[in-house]
Design a protein around this motif. Structure first.
Motif, PDB file in Angstrom:
ATOM      1  N   ALA A 175       0.773  -1.177  -0.042  1.00  0.00           N
ATOM      2  CA  ALA A 175      -0.043   0.073  -0.119  1.00  0.00           C
ATOM      3  C   ALA A 175       0.954   1.197  -0.006  1.00  0.00           C
ATOM      4  CB  ALA A 175      -0.943  -0.008   1.329  1.00  0.00           C
ATOM      5  N   ALA A 176       1.959   1.221   0.835  1.00  0.00           N
ATOM      6  CA  ALA A 176       2.973   2.218   0.935  1.00  0.00           C
ATOM      7  C   ALA A 176       3.405   2.695  -0.504  1.00  0.00           C
ATOM      8  CB  ALA A 176       4.001   2.314   2.044  1.00  0.00           C
ATOM      9  N   LYS A 177       3.888   1.535  -1.270  1.00  0.00           N
ATOM     10  CA  LYS A 177       4.713   1.840  -2.454  1.00  0.00           C
ATOM     11  C   LYS A 177       3.454   2.181  -3.415  1.00  0.00           C
ATOM     12  CE  LYS A 177       7.647  -2.292  -2.129  1.00  0.00           C
ATOM     13  NZ  LYS A 177       8.107  -3.620  -2.610  1.00  0.00           N
ATOM     14  N   THR A 178       2.459   1.958  -3.452  1.00  0.00           N
ATOM     15  CA  THR A 178       1.410   2.510  -4.232  1.00  0.00           C
ATOM     16  C   THR A 178       1.145   3.834  -3.953  1.00  0.00           C
ATOM     17  OG1 THR A 178      -0.037   0.327  -4.388  1.00  0.00           O
ATOM     18  CG2 THR A 178      -1.042   1.993  -5.187  1.00  0.00           C
ATOM     19  N   ALA A 179       1.306   4.228  -2.765  1.00  0.00           N
ATOM     20  CA  ALA A 179       0.940   5.473  -2.328  1.00  0.00           C
ATOM     21  C   ALA A 179       2.287   6.478  -2.959  1.00  0.00           C
ATOM     22  CB  ALA A 179       0.993   5.596  -0.687  1.00  0.00           C
ATOM     23  N   ASN A 180       3.262   5.899  -2.730  1.00  0.00           N
ATOM     24  CA  ASN A 180       4.453   6.345  -3.295  1.00  0.00           C
ATOM     25  C   ASN A 180       4.398   6.913  -4.718  1.00  0.00           C
ATOM     26  OD1 ASN A 180       5.961   7.242  -0.854  1.00  0.00           O
ATOM     27  ND2 ASN A 180       6.816   5.101  -1.011  1.00  0.00           N
ATOM     28  N   LYS A 181       3.799   5.887  -5.558  1.00  0.00           N
ATOM     29  CA  LYS A 181       3.638   6.235  -6.937  1.00  0.00           C
ATOM     30  C   LYS A 181       2.507   7.135  -7.265  1.00  0.00           C
ATOM     31  CE  LYS A 181       5.098   1.390  -8.241  1.00  0.00           C
ATOM     32  NZ  LYS A 181       4.358   0.231  -8.613  1.00  0.00           N
ATOM     33  N   CYS A 182       1.536   7.223  -6.426  1.00  0.00           N
ATOM     34  CA  CYS A 182       0.521   8.219  -6.464  1.00  0.00           C
ATOM     35  C   CYS A 182       1.006   9.548  -6.031  1.00  0.00           C
ATOM     36  CB  CYS A 182      -0.721   7.619  -6.033  1.00  0.00           C
ATOM     37  SG  CYS A 182      -1.418   6.288  -6.732  1.00  0.00           S
ATOM     38  N   ASN A 183       1.976   9.725  -5.397  1.00  0.00           N
ATOM     39  CA  ASN A 183       2.317  11.207  -4.797  1.00  0.00           C
ATOM     40  C   ASN A 183       1.591  11.262  -3.606  1.00  0.00           C
ATOM     41  OD1 ASN A 183       4.522  11.725  -6.546  1.00  0.00           O
ATOM     42  ND2 ASN A 183       2.977  12.066  -8.102  1.00  0.00           N
ATOM     43  N   LEU A 184       1.111  10.365  -2.866  1.00  0.00           N
ATOM     44  CA  LEU A 184       0.634  10.457  -1.546  1.00  0.00           C
ATOM     45  C   LEU A 184       1.402  10.458  -0.468  1.00  0.00           C
ATOM     46  CD1 LEU A 184      -2.570   8.378  -2.273  1.00  0.00           C
ATOM     47  CD2 LEU A 184      -2.485  10.869  -2.018  1.00  0.00           C
ATOM     48  N   GLY A 185       1.375  11.268   0.856  1.00  0.00           N
ATOM     49  CA  GLY A 185       2.136  11.252   1.827  1.00  0.00           C
ATOM     50  C   GLY A 185       1.645  10.021   2.649  1.00  0.00           C
ATOM     51  N   ILE A 186       2.384   9.359   3.596  1.00  0.00           N
ATOM     52  CA  ILE A 186       1.693   8.179   4.198  1.00  0.00           C
ATOM     53  C   ILE A 186       1.853   8.578   5.668  1.00  0.00           C
ATOM     54  CG2 ILE A 186       2.231   5.648   4.707  1.00  0.00           C
ATOM     55  CD1 ILE A 186       3.684   5.781   1.723  1.00  0.00           C
ATOM     56  N   ASN A 187       0.810   8.379   6.343  1.00  0.00           N
ATOM     57  CA  ASN A 187       0.646   8.281   7.849  1.00  0.00           C
ATOM     58  C   ASN A 187       0.047   7.165   8.285  1.00  0.00           C
ATOM     59  OD1 ASN A 187       1.109  11.375   7.687  1.00  0.00           O
ATOM     60  ND2 ASN A 187      -0.957  11.819   7.962  1.00  0.00           N
ATOM     61  N   PRO A 205       7.992   1.822   3.662  1.00  0.00           N
ATOM     62  CA  PRO A 205       8.763   3.166   3.091  1.00  0.00           C
ATOM     63  C   PRO A 205       8.095   4.379   3.209  1.00  0.00           C
ATOM     64  CG  PRO A 205       7.803   1.753   1.539  1.00  0.00           C
ATOM     65  CD  PRO A 205       7.258   1.099   2.609  1.00  0.00           C
ATOM     66  N   ASP A 206       8.807   5.411   3.525  1.00  0.00           N
ATOM     67  CA  ASP A 206       8.369   6.745   3.370  1.00  0.00           C
ATOM     68  C   ASP A 206       7.518   7.267   4.381  1.00  0.00           C
ATOM     69  OD1 ASP A 206      10.261   7.680   1.391  1.00  0.00           O
ATOM     70  OD2 ASP A 206       9.377   6.613  -0.037  1.00  0.00           O
ATOM     71  N   LEU A 207       7.453   6.496   5.638  1.00  0.00           N
ATOM     72  CA  LEU A 207       6.376   6.827   6.726  1.00  0.00           C
ATOM     73  C   LEU A 207       6.638   8.232   7.174  1.00  0.00           C
ATOM     74  CD1 LEU A 207       3.882   5.656   8.310  1.00  0.00           C
ATOM     75  CD2 LEU A 207       5.671   4.831   9.856  1.00  0.00           C
ATOM     76  N   LEU A 208       5.394   9.308   7.089  1.00  0.00           N
ATOM     77  CA  LEU A 208       6.013  10.604   7.430  1.00  0.00           C
ATOM     78  C   LEU A 208       5.475  10.727   8.867  1.00  0.00           C
ATOM     79  CD1 LEU A 208       4.398  12.352   4.501  1.00  0.00           C
ATOM     80  CD2 LEU A 208       6.664  11.938   4.865  1.00  0.00           C
ATOM     81  N   GLU A 209       4.271   9.962   9.244  1.00  0.00           N
ATOM     82  CA  GLU A 209       3.648  10.315  10.682  1.00  0.00           C
ATOM     83  C   GLU A 209       3.117   9.148  11.482  1.00  0.00           C
ATOM     84  OE1 GLU A 209       1.496  14.128  10.836  1.00  0.00           O
ATOM     85  OE2 GLU A 209      -0.225  12.875  11.514  1.00  0.00           O
ATOM     86  N   VAL A 210       2.824   8.842  12.549  1.00  0.00           N
ATOM     87  CA  VAL A 210       2.023   7.898  13.076  1.00  0.00           C
ATOM     88  C   VAL A 210       1.349   8.611  14.256  1.00  0.00           C
ATOM     89  CG1 VAL A 210       3.361   6.003  12.792  1.00  0.00           C
ATOM     90  CG2 VAL A 210       3.788   7.314  14.866  1.00  0.00           C
ATOM     91  N   SER A 211      -0.035   8.455  14.392  1.00  0.00           N
ATOM     92  CA  SER A 211      -0.703   8.951  15.629  1.00  0.00           C
ATOM     93  C   SER A 211      -1.051   7.570  16.604  1.00  0.00           C
ATOM     94  CB  SER A 211      -2.049   9.336  14.844  1.00  0.00           C
ATOM     95  OG  SER A 211      -2.901   9.826  15.785  1.00  0.00           O
ATOM     96  N   ILE A 212      -0.801   7.925  17.671  1.00  0.00           N
ATOM     97  CA  ILE A 212      -0.876   6.776  18.593  1.00  0.00           C
ATOM     98  C   ILE A 212      -1.294   7.395  20.080  1.00  0.00           C
ATOM     99  CG2 ILE A 212       0.420   5.253  20.170  1.00  0.00           C
ATOM    100  CD1 ILE A 212       2.610   5.212  17.984  1.00  0.00           C
ATOM    101  N   GLY A 213      -2.449   6.829  20.548  1.00  0.00           N
ATOM    102  CA  GLY A 213      -3.256   7.008  21.498  1.00  0.00           C
ATOM    103  C   GLY A 213      -3.242   6.141  22.814  1.00  0.00           C
TER     104      GLY A 213
END
Length: 237
Positions: A175-187, A205-213
């Motif tokens: 999914a992340a590889k696909t997001a990178n191909k589509c120029n989407l940032g990954i959280n 790959p290229d994980l920009l942000e995680v949200s953890i609570g």
């Protein structure tokens, strides 16, 4: 380094259980930033059972890092976000009676709706992200909505991690590889913890942000909030 955004819903839940203002949500948010977290996340729901709409407005005045507001884009939520103008809005398709978020968007079925909402937020200068399952078709559909980022829904990874970590991470890598191909940032977010976050970060790959609570607050009961925030930061380097 992948950024850590701490979801403080559980702090609001604890406060609301007794009324009053203990723990002080604003003080906790300020402390979490001081401990090194690069963002604060909230997820107000229509019944305000944890984060209240007035909390969201008050936090806008004190959060100095990235401010991320998650939620289902019903009219009341859209108005709140446009009023506050946080750094990022994350669109989540949770039902009114959902205990917690339990699915990503069907970005194909809801493409036209998402395009309209996202355009509204982008015109207001707010970065947009869509809560998405680790499904290549859904990621490709997200790219067609105009969103700038996706947030990968990681519950399946967390549930399977201790049983078979390689298979649990595989769909997220694709999914992340696909997001990178589509120029989407990954959280990413949902049930990430100290046990599984490092492996996720190392492999997606290229994980920009995680949200953890939830996990972070539970771990802090034993290890202390400042210590746990820094443990996550070390794993995300």
């Amino acid at each position: 380094m992948t950024k850590l955004s701490v979801n403080i819903n559980k702090i609001a839940t604890l406060r609301n259980s007794r009324g009053g203002n203990v723990p002080n949500l604003l003080k906790v948010a300020t402390d979490i930033e001081a401990f090194g977290a690069q963002g604060i996340t909230i997820h107000p729901r229509p019944d305000e059972r944890h984060i209240k709409y007035e909390d969201a407005r008050a936090l806008k005045n004190i959060v100095t890092t990235e401010f991320n507001i998650e939620g289902n884009p019903v009219p009341k939520f859209i108005d709140l976000v446009l009023d506050i103008k946080p750094t990022q809005v994350t669109l989540v398709p949770d039902a009114v009676d959902a205990i917690t978020s339990n699915a990503g968007w069907d970005t194909l079925t809801h493409k036209d709706f998402l395009k309209e909402v996202i355009a509204t937020f982008k015109n207001a200068g707010i970065r947009t992200s869509i809560f998405t399952d680790a499904n290549i078709k859904m990621v490709e559909g997200a790219a067609e909505t105009g969103t700038e980022r996706i947030e990968l829904y990681t519950e399946s990874y967390a549930q399977q991690f201790s049983l078979d970590k390689e298979n649990s991470i595989a769909p997220f890598i694709e999914a992340a590889k696909t997001a990178n191909k589509c120029n989407l940032g990954i959280n990413a977010g949902h049930d990430l913890s100290l046990d599984n976050i490092e492996y996720f970060k190392e492999n997606v790959p290229d994980l920009l942000e995680v949200s953890i609570g939830h996990a972070l607050i539970c771990e802090s009961l034993y290890l202390g909030l400042e210590n746990v925030v820094n443990m996550y930061l070390n794993k995300l380097k």
